[in-house]
Design an enzyme around this catalytic site. Structure first.
Site, mmCIF file in Angstrom:
data_model
loop_
_atom_site.group_PDB
_atom_site.id
_atom_site.type_symbol
_atom_site.label_atom_id
_atom_site.label_comp_id
_atom_site.label_asym_id
_atom_site.label_seq_id
_atom_site.Cartn_x
_atom_site.Cartn_y
_atom_site.Cartn_z
ATOM 1 N N GLU A 129 43.354 47.378 44.871
ATOM 2 C CA GLU A 129 42.703 46.794 46.039
ATOM 3 C C GLU A 129 41.435 47.552 46.409
ATOM 4 O OE1 GLU A 129 43.427 43.944 47.571
ATOM 5 O OE2 GLU A 129 44.953 43.652 46.056
ATOM 6 N N HIS A 132 38.444 46.559 44.372
ATOM 7 C CA HIS A 132 37.656 45.414 44.827
ATOM 8 C C HIS A 132 36.585 45.841 45.832
ATOM 9 C CE1 HIS A 132 39.567 42.151 42.735
ATOM 10 N NE2 HIS A 132 40.761 42.414 43.232
#
Length: 251
Positions: A129, A132
């Site tokens: 995550e 990103h």
């Protein structure tokens, strides 16, 4: 060139309508549209922070002394910053198997994912995550969502400016954050970021593979957003295992 034309066309439409109707809200909405196309990283982070604050009020957040918070703090103790970006971590005590990171450095992990994963698997998912964010996927997706919101506001003659979003606009941003999806290329690059993050910090990379395998067993339902449009979890796990073998760090 297409973006410039779109902005010019939208502003021209707003200006003409304003002259004809004296509608000041259209001017404001038109400026919001332009702002959405010219937002800098700090402004995107500001919008993300507002959206996450609203989400923190909506979801049940684990208290500081909650076992889930204590466990997450232990998992991420060495990782309070990524580059120059301070990271703030919280647990949402819901059964969803999910996690996300936003452009302002907020990382939220859902109880359901922590129940499913080992500590190192949780860290591997967090690494994905954060990938990103580091790769600016989150920033670009947020800007795209803001552009769509601004265009809708022009059409509806709604007021509101970027940086001071209305509650309804923020609700749209929070829906985007929970359900965000990325391209296959972006997902692969985020996988690679997590792999490198684990390796660089002296962890085994294999929990990244096993996290995908566990998520594959969920049958694609209730899984995190980063798998929602790419259900090939087994293939992604195998790719990690093959890479680890090729580098001599796994059998």
């Amino acid at each position: 060139m297409i973006r410039i034309a779109l902005i010019t066309l939208s502003l021209s439409s707003v200006s003409a309508a304003t002259l004809a109707q004296g509608n000041s809200s259209l001017v404001q909405a038109g400026m919001e549209l332009i702002s959405a196309y010219t937002l800098n990283d700090a402004q995107v982070a500001s919008v993300a922070k507002q959206a996450v604050q609203q989400m923190d009020a909506k979801y049940p957040v684990a208290a500081a002394n909650d076992p889930y918070t204590l466990r997450l703090n232990r998992i991420v103790a060495r990782h309070q910053k990524v580059g120059n970006l301070p990271i703030n971590y919280k647990v949402y005590k819901t059964a969803d198997v999910n996690a996300f990171a936003t452009a302002d450095g907020s990382v939220r992990v859902f109880k359901g994912l922590m129940d499913l994963m080992t500590d190192n698997e949780v860290l591997a998912v967090i690494g994905h995550e954060i990938g990103h964010v580091a790769n600016r996927d989150s920033r670009d997706a947020m800007k795209a969502a803001l552009k769509r919101s601004a265009i809708r506001n022009v059409g509806a003659s709604q007021s509101g400016v970027i940086g001071q979003l209305s509650r309804s606009q923020l609700a749209g941003m929070t829906d985007y954050i929970v359900g965000a999806s990325f391209s296959r290329k972006q997902e692969t690059e985020a996988d690679d970021y997590s792999y490198a993050f684990l390796k660089r910090n002296g962890y085994s990379v294999m929990p990244l593979a096993s996290s995908f395998e566990k998520l594959a067993q969920q049958g694609g339902s209730g899984g995190p957003a980063f798998l929602s449009t790419h259900p090939d979890s087994k293939a992604r796990a195998q790719r990690i295992r093959d890479r680890a073998r090729s580098e001599g760090i796994a059998r």
